[in-house]
Design a protein around this motif. Sequence first.
Motif: not given
Length: 257
Positions: A171-172, A178, A181, A183, A206, A209
């Motif tokens: 989660r960002f 997002r 990224s 990720s 979390w 980012d």
Amino acid sequence: MTRRSCFTPGRALCKKESMKKQIVLVADDFGMNAKINEAILHAHVAGGLHAASLMMAQPGTEEAVAMAHAHPRLQTGWHLHLNDSCPATLERWPWGPSPVQAGIGIALSRSLREIMRREVMRQWELFRGTGLPCHFVNSHHHLHAHPSVYQTLVEILGPDFKGWIRLGRIRFFRPALRFFSTSLLVDAFLHRERRLSIWRSTDTLWGLDRLFAMKAHEIRAVLPALPEGFHEFLFHPRTLSCPDTQCLLELISLPTD
């Protein structure tokens, strides 16, 4: 009114939330070096940090183990590392420091997979030798989500492992990032292993980012909207004055009304 945080690792955030929302604040890289150890211990003793993931065979590992024994309320986990660190079974990593190169090499080469297996087994052996309880497992650069690494963990830890593993949905704090990224790839692997996991895992993760730059006001802002479940916030304290350490200190007291 402001009072001490309801954050308790492995327990609910507060009674008014029906004891179903669980929050854990975790610091990675415990044992990497003396400055990181000092920052992690300071944040824990002050009351802001619940848990720390311990790296084996690093310059600060012995000191970190002693700190953990002296402060048993700090929940310790195993921080498996396969890159950008000192190996436990080799002089240096054959794939270099990059997690991407490590992942590709392990995926494509049987000999590198065997090196990985020996390393994972040795690090787990070293962790067990510390006498510390292992409350959870995660890894440097999230390589535990790599299918071959995860399978090795399944074989080594087995179904009787009682801790939890970092497999939460990423989660960002800044959702727009997002789509830009790397990720996203990590999240895909985490989702795969979460579906297959034989252990308890976190529901959300979390902080990717906000690496090395966590902000207390952003954490406070997302807490009320978190659904029931197990939510992990990731920190990387580096010094006593770095942003992540200061963020943890700001989270000692939170508004609960």
